[in-house]
Design a protein around this motif. Structure first.
Motif, mmCIF file in Angstrom:
data_model
loop_
_atom_site.group_PDB
_atom_site.id
_atom_site.type_symbol
_atom_site.label_atom_id
_atom_site.label_comp_id
_atom_site.label_asym_id
_atom_site.label_seq_id
_atom_site.Cartn_x
_atom_site.Cartn_y
_atom_site.Cartn_z
ATOM 1 N N ALA A 131 -11.283 -7.483 8.499
ATOM 2 C CA ALA A 131 -11.778 -8.839 8.429
ATOM 3 C C ALA A 131 -12.180 -9.050 6.934
ATOM 4 O O ALA A 131 -12.956 -8.307 6.284
ATOM 5 C CB ALA A 131 -13.021 -9.093 9.383
ATOM 6 N N ASN A 133 -13.785 -12.199 4.731
ATOM 7 C CA ASN A 133 -14.282 -13.541 4.404
ATOM 8 C C ASN A 133 -14.271 -14.000 3.070
ATOM 9 O O ASN A 133 -14.777 -13.091 2.052
ATOM 10 C CB ASN A 133 -15.722 -13.276 5.093
ATOM 11 N N LEU A 135 -16.334 -16.757 0.743
ATOM 12 C CA LEU A 135 -17.372 -17.705 0.506
ATOM 13 C C LEU A 135 -17.644 -17.801 -0.926
ATOM 14 O O LEU A 135 -17.345 -17.315 -1.768
ATOM 15 C CB LEU A 135 -18.600 -16.671 0.771
ATOM 16 N N LEU A 142 -18.595 -20.649 3.586
ATOM 17 C CA LEU A 142 -17.137 -20.067 4.082
ATOM 18 C C LEU A 142 -16.127 -20.951 3.950
ATOM 19 O O LEU A 142 -15.917 -21.911 4.664
ATOM 20 C CB LEU A 142 -17.553 -19.613 5.623
ATOM 21 N N TYR A 144 -12.496 -19.428 3.750
ATOM 22 C CA TYR A 144 -11.171 -18.765 4.258
ATOM 23 C C TYR A 144 -11.895 -17.651 5.073
ATOM 24 O O TYR A 144 -12.537 -16.869 4.469
ATOM 25 C CB TYR A 144 -10.201 -18.413 3.585
ATOM 26 N N VAL A 145 -11.055 -17.346 6.393
ATOM 27 C CA VAL A 145 -11.395 -16.186 7.054
ATOM 28 C C VAL A 145 -10.081 -15.640 7.326
ATOM 29 O O VAL A 145 -9.178 -16.362 7.663
ATOM 30 C CB VAL A 145 -12.329 -16.613 8.281
ATOM 31 N N ARG A 147 -7.941 -11.843 8.975
ATOM 32 C CA ARG A 147 -8.002 -10.591 9.626
ATOM 33 C C ARG A 147 -6.587 -10.161 9.612
ATOM 34 O O ARG A 147 -5.612 -10.749 9.893
ATOM 35 C CB ARG A 147 -8.300 -10.938 11.393
#
Length: 158
Positions: A131, A133, A135, A142, A144-145, A147
């Motif tokens: 994962a 992240n 920030l 936050l 963009y995220v 995986r």
């Protein structure tokens, strides 16, 4: 350990995950895009299963709307995910990126400093999931995220 020694070890770690010399030259050529993205990244810490970097949003990686380009986000996410997975998975196993999913929650503007945190969620015999992240450092927002799922390629027994 001196701070400079630690930084050199981290830099050596990132150099070690470059393509292996067993690749054909036309498949291992360094391109300007890698240099472009690499020039924006600074490693803060590397631990087993975790990596934290600082990304500075510069003009060359912006889209026409003034936010960080999605391709640049994907490139950073992949690079950091591979490095993070390599803190767990040994060099004897080849990793194949099977999936990279990204949620674009907001835009990172020009000159923003982005903290990129990656952690291994699961690492088994054949699959690893990381994962990532993104920030904004100033506001801890936050933006963009991501995986990434990596498949461990079996070693050939020929």
């Amino acid at each position: 350990m001196a701070s400079e020694d630690f930084r050199e070890q981290i830099a050596e770690f990132f150099r070690s995950i470059d393509p292996q010399p067993i690749l054909k030259p036309e498949h291992s050529a360094h391109d300007s895009f890698s240099d472009l993205i690499g020039g924006c990244l600074q490693v803060n810490s590397v631990e087993k299963g975790k990596i934290c970097c600082l990304l500075k949003v510069k003009a060359p990686i912006l889209n026409v709307y003034g936010g960080m380009h999605g391709g640049a986000v994907a490139s950073v996410a992949e690079r950091i995910a591979v490095a993070c997975a390599r803190t767990i998975v040994g060099e004897e196993k080849h990793l194949f990126l099977g999936e990279l999913g990204i949620s674009y929650l907001s835009a990172a503007p020009l000159n923003a400093e982005i903290t990129v945190e990656a952690s291994v969620l699961r690492s088994g015999r054949n699959v690893s999931t990381v994962a990532i992240n993104f920030l904004i450092k100033k506001s801890n927002q936050l933006v963009y995220v991501a995986r990434a799922t990596f498949y461990h390629m079996p070693n050939s027994r020929l």
